[in-house]
Design an enzyme around this catalytic site. Sequence first.
Site, mmCIF file in Angstrom:
data_model
loop_
_atom_site.group_PDB
_atom_site.id
_atom_site.type_symbol
_atom_site.label_atom_id
_atom_site.label_comp_id
_atom_site.label_asym_id
_atom_site.label_seq_id
_atom_site.Cartn_x
_atom_site.Cartn_y
_atom_site.Cartn_z
ATOM 1 N N ARG A 283 37.889 -42.130 42.551
ATOM 2 C CA ARG A 283 36.614 -41.698 43.151
ATOM 3 C C ARG A 283 36.537 -42.309 44.557
ATOM 4 O O ARG A 283 36.678 -41.621 45.545
ATOM 5 C CB ARG A 283 35.429 -42.120 42.272
ATOM 6 C CG ARG A 283 35.448 -41.431 40.908
ATOM 7 C CD ARG A 283 34.123 -41.414 40.187
ATOM 8 N NE ARG A 283 33.419 -42.679 40.126
ATOM 9 C CZ ARG A 283 32.588 -43.027 39.157
ATOM 10 N NH1 ARG A 283 32.366 -42.206 38.141
ATOM 11 N NH2 ARG A 283 31.961 -44.191 39.178
ATOM 12 N N TYR B 122 16.768 -22.451 23.453
ATOM 13 C CA TYR B 122 17.730 -21.769 24.323
ATOM 14 C C TYR B 122 19.060 -21.541 23.605
ATOM 15 O O TYR B 122 19.636 -22.466 23.037
ATOM 16 C CB TYR B 122 18.026 -22.628 25.552
ATOM 17 C CG TYR B 122 16.986 -22.550 26.642
ATOM 18 C CD1 TYR B 122 16.495 -21.324 27.084
ATOM 19 C CD2 TYR B 122 16.514 -23.708 27.239
ATOM 20 C CE1 TYR B 122 15.546 -21.267 28.087
ATOM 21 C CE2 TYR B 122 15.566 -23.656 28.249
ATOM 22 C CZ TYR B 122 15.092 -22.423 28.670
ATOM 23 O OH TYR B 122 14.165 -22.362 29.663
ATOM 24 N N LYS C 129 21.175 -49.224 40.115
ATOM 25 C CA LYS C 129 21.087 -47.980 40.887
ATOM 26 C C LYS C 129 20.154 -46.995 40.171
ATOM 27 O O LYS C 129 19.819 -47.182 38.998
ATOM 28 C CB LYS C 129 22.475 -47.386 41.067
ATOM 29 C CG LYS C 129 23.155 -46.942 39.792
ATOM 30 C CD LYS C 129 24.570 -46.468 40.105
ATOM 31 C CE LYS C 129 25.270 -46.010 38.848
ATOM 32 N NZ LYS C 129 26.631 -45.562 39.113
HETATM 33 C C1 PLP Z 1 31.144 -49.484 41.189
HETATM 34 C C2 PLP Z 1 30.396 -49.608 39.912
HETATM 35 N N1 PLP Z 1 30.422 -50.770 39.253
HETATM 36 C C3 PLP Z 1 29.777 -50.935 38.079
HETATM 37 C C4 PLP Z 1 29.055 -49.906 37.513
HETATM 38 C C5 PLP Z 1 28.383 -50.117 36.173
HETATM 39 O O1 PLP Z 1 29.084 -49.416 35.205
HETATM 40 P P1 PLP Z 1 28.644 -49.400 33.668
HETATM 41 O O2 PLP Z 1 27.336 -48.684 33.611
HETATM 42 O O3 PLP Z 1 29.747 -48.655 33.000
HETATM 43 O O4 PLP Z 1 28.553 -50.824 33.245
HETATM 44 C C6 PLP Z 1 28.997 -48.680 38.171
HETATM 45 C C7 PLP Z 1 28.256 -47.564 37.574
HETATM 46 O O5 PLP Z 1 28.589 -46.408 37.687
HETATM 47 C C8 PLP Z 1 29.688 -48.519 39.396
HETATM 48 O O6 PLP Z 1 29.675 -47.361 40.066
#
Ligand code: PLP
Length: 282
Positions: free
Chosen positions: A130, A255, A35
């Site tokens: 969440r 800052y 992502k």
């Molecule tokens: C649903 C979900 N799975 C896996 C991950 C990966 O998590 P991490 O970066 O802690 O490995 C994320 C990241 O936020 C996530 O939202």
Amino acid sequence: MSRPIQALIDLSALEHNLSVVRHYAPRSRVMAVVKADAYGHGLLRAADALKRAEGFAMLEIDAAVRLREAGYRQTILLLEGFFSMAELAWIEQYHLSTVVHHHEQLAMLSAYRAHGRLDVFLKLNTGMNRLGFTPEQFHAALETLKVNSFVGQITLMTHLARADESAGNESVAAQLQCFNAVAEARNLPRSLANSAAILRCPDTHADWVRPGIMLYGASPFADRTAKELDLHPAMTISSKIIAVQQLKSGDGVGYGHMFRADRPMRIGIVAGGYADGYPPYR
Ligand SMILES: Cc1ncc(COP(=O)(O)O)c(C=O)c1O
């Protein structure tokens, strides 16, 4: 003239870190979390280095489409699912998989007339608070999906809130117990583990693990370094000193004068700040 700050991406580090995931979770399929432009490393670049992963997960549907159009054939999962019926058509067209985590999505899916079948990851909220259905809502949500003839493979998933704490911690045990109680009678694939759980909680590995931060070479733990975990940093930020200041004892810098000189000193000012992704001084 370009600024001296640079982010250097080491693709072999990403590949190596994926092998560390395999080492810890040898029996699970890997859903590489890419992502936010692969955590800022560049989506297509990172995907090429991670191409042996069985799946990719992200938030942005346009990025998911780009990945599919680039020729990746593995599972591509939208972690927040879809936001409209129009996106469902895209999901179908590009053969994406989608998380379903609330009733609105279930309703849209029930109203959608697909040509084929859509693969769904049904999310249970086991304590992260969440996204996801509560255990009380979960069975009805699952039944709604099961009677929908346009839904193909259903995978059960949850997200762990505190796997980065000490091994065998109670929070993970409670979330796992909640998940297993709901998933128990269901012969469906499961996915729970983020990076911390991959490294510390083997009983959460299940069918799919979802590493994010460890792929990029950072430790998810406060008490263990990336080096100790054999993770290689995928990004190195380099820059140059572009100014030198002579400080008297007691002078502040920046800052809020967050840094204060405790003696006379000469300091170098490096080009780069939080707009470049570098965390503010604390
Ligand atoms: C649903 C979900 N799975 C896996 C991950 C990966 O998590 P991490 O970066 O802690 O490995 C994320 C990241 O936020 C996530 O939202």
